[in-house]
Scaffold this motif. Structure first.
Motif, PDB file in Angstrom:
ATOM      1  N   LEU A 272       0.851  -1.174   0.000  1.00  7.56           N
ATOM      2  CA  LEU A 272       0.000   0.000   0.000  1.00  7.56           C
ATOM      3  C   LEU A 272       0.895   1.234   0.000  1.00  7.56           C
ATOM      4  N   ARG A 273       0.528   2.216  -0.811  1.00 12.22           N
ATOM      5  CA  ARG A 273       1.399   3.374  -0.990  1.00 12.22           C
ATOM      6  C   ARG A 273       0.761   4.636  -0.445  1.00 12.22           C
ATOM      7  N   CYS A 274       1.613   5.500   0.087  1.00 16.04           N
ATOM      8  CA  CYS A 274       1.154   6.783   0.608  1.00 16.04           C
ATOM      9  C   CYS A 274       2.076   7.895   0.114  1.00 16.04           C
ATOM     10  N   ASP A 275       1.470   8.927  -0.456  1.00 15.59           N
ATOM     11  CA  ASP A 275       2.209  10.128  -0.836  1.00 15.59           C
ATOM     12  C   ASP A 275       1.774  11.252   0.094  1.00 15.59           C
ATOM     13  N   PRO A 276       2.641  11.684   0.984  1.00 12.79           N
ATOM     14  CA  PRO A 276       2.233  12.720   1.949  1.00 12.79           C
ATOM     15  C   PRO A 276       2.199  14.098   1.300  1.00 12.79           C
ATOM     16  N   ILE A 277       1.701  15.054   2.045  1.00 11.10           N
ATOM     17  CA  ILE A 277       1.737  16.431   1.599  1.00 11.10           C
ATOM     18  C   ILE A 277       3.199  16.872   1.490  1.00 11.10           C
ATOM     19  N   SER A 278       3.506  17.561   0.401  1.00  5.60           N
ATOM     20  CA  SER A 278       4.885  17.975   0.162  1.00  5.60           C
ATOM     21  C   SER A 278       5.394  18.825   1.319  1.00  5.60           C
ATOM     22  N   GLY A 279       6.575  18.465   1.797  1.00  5.70           N
ATOM     23  CA  GLY A 279       7.182  19.226   2.883  1.00  5.70           C
ATOM     24  C   GLY A 279       6.853  18.718   4.268  1.00  5.70           C
ATOM     25  N   HIS A 280       5.921  17.787   4.374  1.00  5.10           N
ATOM     26  CA  HIS A 280       5.584  17.215   5.684  1.00  5.10           C
ATOM     27  C   HIS A 280       6.637  16.190   6.074  1.00  5.10           C
ATOM     28  N   THR A 281       7.204  16.380   7.258  1.00  2.17           N
ATOM     29  CA  THR A 281       8.287  15.487   7.668  1.00  2.17           C
ATOM     30  C   THR A 281       7.799  14.251   8.406  1.00  2.17           C
ATOM     31  N   ALA A 282       6.620  14.340   8.984  1.00  4.09           N
ATOM     32  CA  ALA A 282       6.084  13.206   9.748  1.00  4.09           C
ATOM     33  C   ALA A 282       4.989  12.504   8.955  1.00  4.09           C
ATOM     34  N   LEU A 283       4.986  11.194   9.032  1.00  3.73           N
ATOM     35  CA  LEU A 283       4.007  10.380   8.304  1.00  3.73           C
ATOM     36  C   LEU A 283       3.534   9.267   9.219  1.00  3.73           C
ATOM     37  N   TYR A 284       2.259   8.968   9.156  1.00  2.00           N
ATOM     38  CA  TYR A 284       1.635   7.994  10.058  1.00  2.00           C
ATOM     39  C   TYR A 284       0.783   7.016   9.255  1.00  2.00           C
ATOM     40  N   TRP A 285       0.727   5.786   9.748  1.00  2.00           N
ATOM     41  CA  TRP A 285      -0.191   4.801   9.212  1.00  2.00           C
ATOM     42  C   TRP A 285      -1.160   4.382  10.315  1.00  2.00           C
ATOM     43  N   TYR A 286      -2.440   4.334   9.957  1.00  2.00           N
ATOM     44  CA  TYR A 286      -3.486   3.827  10.826  1.00  2.00           C
ATOM     45  C   TYR A 286      -4.286   2.807  10.031  1.00  2.00           C
ATOM     46  N   ARG A 287      -5.070   2.016  10.737  1.00  2.00           N
ATOM     47  CA  ARG A 287      -6.047   1.189  10.039  1.00  2.00           C
ATOM     48  C   ARG A 287      -7.362   1.243  10.796  1.00  2.00           C
ATOM     49  N   GLN A 288      -8.421   1.065  10.021  1.00  2.00           N
ATOM     50  CA  GLN A 288      -9.757   1.040  10.622  1.00  2.00           C
ATOM     51  C   GLN A 288     -10.444  -0.245  10.193  1.00  2.00           C
ATOM     52  N   SER A 289     -10.614  -1.125  11.138  1.00  2.00           N
ATOM     53  CA  SER A 289     -11.363  -2.346  10.872  1.00  2.00           C
ATOM     54  C   SER A 289     -12.850  -2.039  11.011  1.00  2.00           C
ATOM     55  N   LEU A 290     -13.659  -2.924  10.474  1.00  2.00           N
ATOM     56  CA  LEU A 290     -15.103  -2.692  10.440  1.00  2.00           C
ATOM     57  C   LEU A 290     -15.645  -2.451  11.852  1.00  2.00           C
ATOM     58  N   GLY A 291     -16.341  -1.328  12.021  1.00  2.00           N
ATOM     59  CA  GLY A 291     -16.975  -1.029  13.292  1.00  2.00           C
ATOM     60  C   GLY A 291     -16.028  -0.571  14.389  1.00  2.00           C
ATOM     61  N   GLN A 292     -14.790  -0.311  14.011  1.00  2.00           N
ATOM     62  CA  GLN A 292     -13.795   0.111  15.001  1.00  2.00           C
ATOM     63  C   GLN A 292     -13.293   1.518  14.704  1.00  2.00           C
ATOM     64  N   GLY A 293     -12.634   2.088  15.683  1.00  2.00           N
ATOM     65  CA  GLY A 293     -11.971   3.364  15.472  1.00  2.00           C
ATOM     66  C   GLY A 293     -10.651   3.161  14.750  1.00  2.00           C
TER      67      GLY A 293
END
Lengths: 116, 116
Positions: free
Chosen positions: A21-42
Motif C-alpha cells: 500500500l502506498r502513501c504520498d504525503p503532503i509535500s514538505g511534511h516530515t512526519a508520516l503515520y499509518w493507521y487502520r480502521q477495521s469494520l466497526g472500530q476506530g
C-alpha cells in the motif's frame, strides 16, 4: 495544493498473498503515520515516520507488517501472507512536524483492503 | 481495552438545532483532544481540538467542551446543517500508558445525520 494521496483505493487479494500500500504525503511534511480502521472500530495507530526513520513500530499487529519511507516522502506499507483479519481500511496521514498532537495530522482517503 | 469511547453510534437532529456528540476517555494522561469529521470514501479531516489546560474551545459553529474530572468531552454544533452529516471521531493523545504526544487514540465514531 495536493493533499495526502494513497494507492490503490481498493485492493482485493487472496489469503496468503503479499500486498503493498502506498502513501504520498503532503509535500514538505516530515512526519508520516499509518493507521487502520477495521469494520466497526476506530482508527488504530500502526507506525509513524520522522523523515525516513520509524522510531515507534509498536502498533504493527505482527511481523507480517512492515513499512518503509524513502526520500522523506513516499511510504509503503507491506503486508506479507495476508490473512482475513487484515481486511480493513488503511489510512495514511502526514503532518508538518512531529511536534506533538498539536501538529495537525492530515489524512488520505485510505486503501480498502479485502482479503478473501 | 478501549481508552476513548463514543457510546452513541448514531445521532439524528433537525437542521438548525444543536448537535451534541459525546466522548469519554479512561487514560488520565491524555492531555490533548481532537475531533475529526469523516465523509464516506474520504479520510478524516481535522475539525477542532482542545488542550487539557482549557475547558472550552470555540470555532465558528463548533465548540468543544472538556470536563477533566469526568474524563468527558463533547462537541457542540450549532446550528446544525445538512452538510454536517458525517461520522465524527473523537481522538486523544498524551504521554500515558501506551500513548505518546503524536499517536492518536480514536473512538469508534458517531454517525451524525442532520435532516433538512
Amino acid at each position: 495544493g495536493a493533499g495526502v494521496s494513497q494507492s490503490p483505493s481498493n485492493k482485493v487479494t487472496e489469503k496468503g498473498k503479499d500486498v503493498e500500500l502506498r502513501c504520498d504525503p503532503i509535500s514538505g511534511h516530515t512526519a508520516l503515520y499509518w493507521y487502520r480502521q477495521s469494520l466497526g472500530q476506530g482508527l488504530e495507530f500502526l507506525i509513524y515516520f520522522q523523515g525516513n526513520s520509524a522510531p515507534d513500530k509498536s502498533g504493527l499487529p505482527s511481523d507480517r507488517f512492515s513499512a518503509e519511507r524513502t526520500g522523506g516522502s513516499v511510504s509503503t506499507l507491506t503486508i506479507q501472507r495476508t490473512q482475513q483479519e487484515d481486511s480493513a481500511v488503511y489510512l495514511c496521514a502526514s503532518s508538518l512536524r512531529l511536534a506533538g498532537a498539536t501538529d495537525t495530522q492530515y489524512f488520505g482517503p485510505g486503501t480498502r483492503l479485502t482479503v478473501l | 481495552d478501549q481508552q476513548v469511547k463514543q457510546n452513541s453510534p448514531s445521532l439524528s437532529v433537525q437542521e438548525g438545532r444543536i448537535s451534541i456528540l459525546n466522548c469519554d476517555y479512561t487514560n488520565s494522561m491524555f492531555d490533548y483532544f481532537l475531533w475529526y469529521k469523516k465523509y464516506p470514501a474520504e479520510g478524516p479531516t481535522f475539525l477542532i481540538s482542545i488542550s487539557s489546560i482549557k475547558d472550552k474551545n470555540e470555532d465558528g459553529r463548533f465548540t468543544v467542551f472538556l470536563n477533566k474530572s469526568a474524563k468527558h468531552l463533547s462537541l457542540h454544533i450549532v446550528p446544525s446543517q445538512p452538510g454536517d452529516s458525517a461520522v465524527y471521531f473523537c481522538a486523544a493523545s498524551g504521554l500515558g500508558r501506551g500513548g505518546s504526544n503524536y499517536k492518536l487514540t480514536f473512538g469508534k465514531g458517531t454517525l451524525l445525520t442532520v435532516n433538512p
